[in-house]
Design a protein around this motif. Structure first.
Motif, short mmCIF file in Angstrom:
data_model
loop_
_atom_site.label_atom_id
_atom_site.label_comp_id
_atom_site.label_asym_id
_atom_site.label_seq_id
_atom_site.Cartn_x
_atom_site.Cartn_y
_atom_site.Cartn_z
N GLU A 273 0.84 -1.21 0.00
CA GLU A 273 0.00 0.00 0.00
C GLU A 273 0.87 1.25 0.00
O GLU A 273 0.66 2.16 -0.81
CB GLU A 273 -0.92 0.01 1.22
N ILE B 228 2.62 1.82 -3.38
CA ILE B 228 1.69 2.35 -4.39
C ILE B 228 1.38 3.82 -4.11
O ILE B 228 1.43 4.67 -5.01
CB ILE B 228 0.40 1.51 -4.45
N PHE C 75 -8.76 0.46 -5.32
CA PHE C 75 -7.72 -0.54 -5.63
C PHE C 75 -7.85 -1.79 -4.76
O PHE C 75 -6.85 -2.37 -4.35
CB PHE C 75 -6.33 0.09 -5.49
N PHE D 260 -5.72 -2.68 -1.81
CA PHE D 260 -4.31 -2.97 -2.13
C PHE D 260 -4.00 -4.46 -2.07
O PHE D 260 -2.93 -4.87 -1.61
CB PHE D 260 -3.36 -2.15 -1.25
N LYS E 47 0.61 6.34 -13.69
CA LYS E 47 0.70 5.85 -12.31
C LYS E 47 -0.22 4.65 -12.09
O LYS E 47 0.13 3.71 -11.35
CB LYS E 47 0.36 6.98 -11.32
N CYS F 128 0.99 0.93 -11.12
CA CYS F 128 0.40 0.20 -9.99
C CYS F 128 0.14 -1.25 -10.36
O CYS F 128 0.49 -2.18 -9.61
CB CYS F 128 -0.88 0.90 -9.55
N ASN G 244 3.48 -2.94 -10.84
CA ASN G 244 4.15 -3.16 -9.57
C ASN G 244 3.50 -4.28 -8.76
O ASN G 244 4.18 -4.97 -8.01
CB ASN G 244 4.20 -1.86 -8.76
#
Length: 193
Positions: free
Chosen positions: A36, A39, A63, A66, A94, A98, A101
């Motif tokens: 979290e 991000i 999201f 997370f 971004k 996310c 990632n």
């Protein structure tokens, strides 16, 4: 009694004060919480932490709290849905980072057993306690954040420049960068890890 806090904490923002008092600099070993923060720090790039902090609950809902497994599976439809969500920061790069990632995070867990084991190995599992007298002394990046950033990038992570990594290290307690006169500096320094 008024508590003395770090100079960067706005005294008129209760959410920000609570974040400073209860979260910032507290060592985090939980993978989901580490994800979290990773991000959110990426979304902060070019913006203020205050902006991100005030949207954090919206981010959590948007999201899937997370959950890296769910985020790794986001498709173009979900990305477009996020781009229409006015309650978060709508930046396509971004959002795509996310998703990327999340996938890299899962690969890191697989390789190292946990993301926590991976990231905390850089400090031997213990926080680095700094003793800054003023905000001007606190670095935006260090040689260690340079090293972690380089390794994360080699593993495919995005939005993990050295400054973002150092902010992540501060937020998750890998470093105690509370100023020495701040009440949290002493409290966190006394904890046994």
């Amino acid at each position: 009694m008024n508590k003395k806090r770090c100079d960067w904490v706005p005294q008129n923002d209760l959410l920000y004060m609570a974040y400073h008092d209860e979260e910032w600099g507290v060592p985090v070993y939980d993978d989901q919480k580490l994800f979290e923060f990773l991000i959110l720090e990426g979304f902060q790039a070019g913006l203020s932490w205050r902006t991100v902090l005030h949207k954090r609950e919206n981010f959590r809902r948007a999201f899937d709290w997370f959950d890296a497994q769910k985020i790794a599976a986001y498709d173009e439809r979900k990305i477009e849905q996020l781009m229409q969500n006015a309650d978060i920061i709508r930046n396509r790069s971004k959002i795509l980072a996310c998703v990327n990632n999340a996938r890299c995070f899962l690969e890191t867990q697989e390789k190292f057993g946990s993301f926590s084991d991976f990231i905390w190995r850089f400090t031997d599992g213990r926080p680095i306690v700094n003793h800054w007298q003023s905000l001007a002394e606190v670095p935006a990046r260090t040689e260690l954040s340079d090293l972690i950033s380089k390794e994360l990038k080699q593993m495919g992570f995005k939005f993990v420049g050295s400054t973002i990594v150092y902010a992540h290290m501060q937020a998750t307690g890998m470093v105690n960068d509370h100023l020495v006169y701040c009440f949290r500096h002493g409290e966190l320094s006394l904890l046994n890890f």
